[in-house]
Design an enzyme around this catalytic site. Sequence first.
Site, short mmCIF file in Angstrom:
data_model
loop_
_atom_site.label_atom_id
_atom_site.label_comp_id
_atom_site.label_asym_id
_atom_site.label_seq_id
_atom_site.Cartn_x
_atom_site.Cartn_y
_atom_site.Cartn_z
N CYS A 1 -2.51 9.25 -7.05
CA CYS A 1 -3.74 8.94 -6.35
C CYS A 1 -4.74 10.07 -6.59
CB CYS A 1 -3.51 8.78 -4.85
SG CYS A 1 -5.01 8.41 -3.97
N GLY B 1 -10.58 -1.37 -12.69
CA GLY B 1 -11.28 -2.51 -13.27
C GLY B 1 -11.42 -2.40 -14.77
N ASN C 1 4.08 7.18 -5.77
CA ASN C 1 2.69 7.35 -6.17
C ASN C 1 2.44 8.83 -6.47
OD1 ASN C 1 -0.06 7.62 -6.34
ND2 ASN C 1 -0.52 6.53 -4.44
N LYS D 1 0.86 -1.17 0.00
CA LYS D 1 0.00 0.00 0.00
C LYS D 1 0.91 1.23 0.00
CE LYS D 1 -3.73 2.43 0.71
NZ LYS D 1 -4.69 2.51 -0.40
N SER D 2 0.45 2.34 -0.55
CA SER D 2 1.27 3.55 -0.49
C SER D 2 1.45 3.98 0.95
CB SER D 2 0.60 4.69 -1.27
OG SER D 2 0.58 4.36 -2.64
N THR E 1 -5.88 4.76 -10.74
CA THR E 1 -7.32 4.87 -10.97
C THR E 1 -7.69 6.25 -11.53
OG1 THR E 1 -7.55 5.59 -8.69
CG2 THR E 1 -7.89 3.26 -9.12
C1 LIG Z 1 -8.86 -0.56 -3.12
C2 LIG Z 1 -7.76 0.05 -3.94
C3 LIG Z 1 -6.73 0.72 -3.28
C4 LIG Z 1 -5.68 1.30 -4.03
N1 LIG Z 1 -4.66 1.93 -3.37
C5 LIG Z 1 -3.60 2.41 -4.08
C6 LIG Z 1 -2.47 2.99 -3.42
O1 LIG Z 1 -2.39 3.07 -2.19
N2 LIG Z 1 -1.45 3.46 -4.18
C7 LIG Z 1 -1.45 3.37 -5.55
O2 LIG Z 1 -0.48 3.78 -6.19
N3 LIG Z 1 -2.50 2.82 -6.20
C8 LIG Z 1 -3.57 2.34 -5.50
N4 LIG Z 1 -4.63 1.76 -6.18
C9 LIG Z 1 -4.61 1.70 -7.64
C10 LIG Z 1 -4.14 0.34 -8.14
O3 LIG Z 1 -2.81 0.08 -7.75
C11 LIG Z 1 -4.24 0.25 -9.67
O4 LIG Z 1 -3.40 1.22 -10.25
C12 LIG Z 1 -5.65 0.51 -10.19
O5 LIG Z 1 -6.60 -0.08 -9.34
C13 LIG Z 1 -5.87 -0.05 -11.60
O6 LIG Z 1 -5.69 -1.44 -11.65
P1 LIG Z 1 -6.88 -2.52 -11.54
O7 LIG Z 1 -7.91 -2.13 -12.53
O8 LIG Z 1 -6.23 -3.85 -11.81
O9 LIG Z 1 -7.39 -2.42 -10.15
C14 LIG Z 1 -5.69 1.20 -5.45
C15 LIG Z 1 -6.74 0.53 -6.09
C16 LIG Z 1 -7.78 -0.05 -5.36
C17 LIG Z 1 -8.88 -0.75 -6.09
#
Ligand SMILES: Cc1cc2nc3c(=O)[nH]c(=O)nc-3n(C[C@H](O)[C@H](O)[C@H](O)COP(=O)(O)O)c2cc1C
Lengths: 260, 302
Positions: free
Chosen positions: B128, B214, B125, B45-46, B190
């Site tokens: 965010c 997603g 990161n 997690k970040s 995201t």
């Molecule tokens: C619940 C959740 C928490 C996330 N927390 C972080 C985070 O702390 N730091 C970060 O760089 N990306 C975070 N992300 C983004 C993911 O690392 C990823 O870039 C994004 O969800 C796209 O990939 P996916 O479609 O496979 O989920 C988070 C995503 C989700 C769903």
Amino acid sequence: MTIGMTSLRYVRGFIDEVVTHGPGLKSLVINIDKLPVTVPGQFIMLWVPGYEEIPLSPSYHANGVIRLTIRERGPTTRKIHSMDVGEPVFLRGPYGTGFDLSRRARYLLVGGGYGAAPIIFAGHVLHKKGFESMYIEGVKSREYGLYTEEAGKLGMESMLVTEDGSSGYKGLVTEYVEKNIDGYDIVLGCGPEPMLNRLIEICLEHGVECQVSMERYIKCGVGICGSCILEGTGLLVCRDGPVFNARDLLEAGYEVGVDD
Amino acid sequence: MTRLSTKISSLTLVNPLVLASGILGNDGLLLARAAKAGFGAVTTKSMTLEPREGYDTPIIAFVESGLLNAVGLSNPGYRALPDILKEAREGGAPVIVSIAASTPGEFHIIASYAEEHGADAVELNLSCPHVKGHGLQIGQDPGYTYEIVKTVSSSVDIPVFIKVGITDSLMETVSRSLDAGADAIVAINTLKAMAIDVYAKKPILSNKYGGLSGPAIHPVATRVVYEIYREYSPPIIGVGGVMTWIDAVEFILAGASAVGIGTAVAFKGLSTAGEILQGIEKYLDSEGFSSIEDIIGYVHRR
Ligand SMILES: Cc1cc2nc3c(=O)[nH]c(=O)nc-3n(C[C@H](O)[C@H](O)[C@H](O)COP(=O)(O)O)c2cc1C
Ligand SMILES: Cc1cc2nc3c(=O)[nH]c(=O)nc-3n(C[C@H](O)[C@H](O)[C@H](O)COP(=O)(O)OP(=O)(O)OC[C@H]3O[C@@H](n4cnc5c(N)ncnc54)[C@H](O)[C@@H]3O)c2cc1C
Ligand code: FES
């Protein structure tokens, strides 16, 4: 395990009945057609817009009617306790593992406090299957009792255990279990962690299978945020649980006897 | 190197699947469990300077083809890293420490500490979308990004990854990051979004805004991976909406050396890694390729 798409969106339900059990304890009976059916022990997330969403293990669910038994604890449960017939609530789920009720065996059902919720639900399902079971509920004092009468009406043997002896057996629920466990094959438990820890020990001593429902802070409910980790085990309560077979818990490094 | 192994700068992964940041990454044992389930690398997690509780629930909302999250960067603070890293490394896969901070100095403190306690790489990161003073608010300023990346890359020896999100200045941020010494680009984070429950008549998330992840964002991520590879060809970890081996292969063909997975874990659990790897192997066989390396950036070849 894959989570079905139907479990992901909120479904709106309307409160059909509010039951007051005792101090700080109420049940909401909710009409909600579109919620996929819950296995006893699984949980749903309940959201009252404007407040937090919280995990709850239904105390009954069939034919579009779900019953949630809720102890008042903080802001969200206080709000829920103030709600009336006709008001909407939003549910998503069900999530997680339920009790394994598939085996023709003799079940000992043990609930402590609001932990009685999924336990009485298990009782309903076992009753329908015609499996033999006994219902035991542990509370501080008789006014906190929830479902021994309901279990009795189902024709199950049942016992209220009160710490102050105001009704039924006087003592801790685990003391009663220890004296009466012989003849049972599977123990199902939900309640405060010290109670569950003791149940696990008793079952180990008697060579009886034990399934327990664990509680941690559930935020996402679907196994991505990591909030509900069972420390030291790498297990997630929302996904690997909330119902665990005690053997799996111990294998993963869960320590019985270390109270919170 | 085996047929599924891949390199990102100086890191060698036994396979190209990376557990994305924020998914189960607050706990070392969970990261180890992900590694054992088949992920070639895992990301924490970040981590921030101080512990963060995160936002009130609801913190996630499901939408058509994806989900929104507003976890709010909840994490135990960077001082928890030694324990997390120790447990996570038991999983046997490289551990990438993601960092969220507001100034070059803060990024520097956390990155050095992570390196000292066994991190295999750090990921900054800069993307965010839903926490003030963090992430995108920095990542959309290429000049400030340069300063941060320069500070970190000159102070640690482990590889420095930059996680980018969708902004108008995305390509410039990538280019300035690479100038400043970034070893790889992680794309994408995201997308800032909102979901309203029409019956509740309210935004679902307590924070109102959240990050969309997603399947919904996969084509956007594919485009970004394609463009970064076409312009600069750095090592890329493609992230966004990978649910099946097809999505993973798509990223690799577009130019990714590795593939991050987040949301699929919510839908399918950790076992999704094994399924995706099997699919990639079958694809290599059926299309007559001997290894992952053979298909990285394949669509750019003529
Ligand atoms: C619940 C959740 C928490 C996330 N927390 C972080 C985070 O702390 N730091 C970060 O760089 N990306 C975070 N992300 C983004 C993911 O690392 C990823 O870039 C994004 O969800 C796209 O990939 P996916 O479609 O496979 O989920 C988070 C995503 C989700 C769903
Ligand atoms: C799988 C599961 C099933 C549950 N089933 C029931 C049930 O059937 N009936 C019932 O009364 N209670 C149940 N609970 C507990 C219930 O979720 C909490 O009491 C409730 O969330 C408290 O919310 P609050 O806002 O009123 O209290 P707060 O003031 O927010 O918190 C009071 C305490 O409740 C706990 N808590 C708060 N939020 C959560 C959360 N999201 N998840 C878990 N714990 C939390 C914390 O320990 C906190 O200190 C269950 C919990 C879990 C994990
Ligand atoms: S509550 Fe988010 S992982 Fe269990």
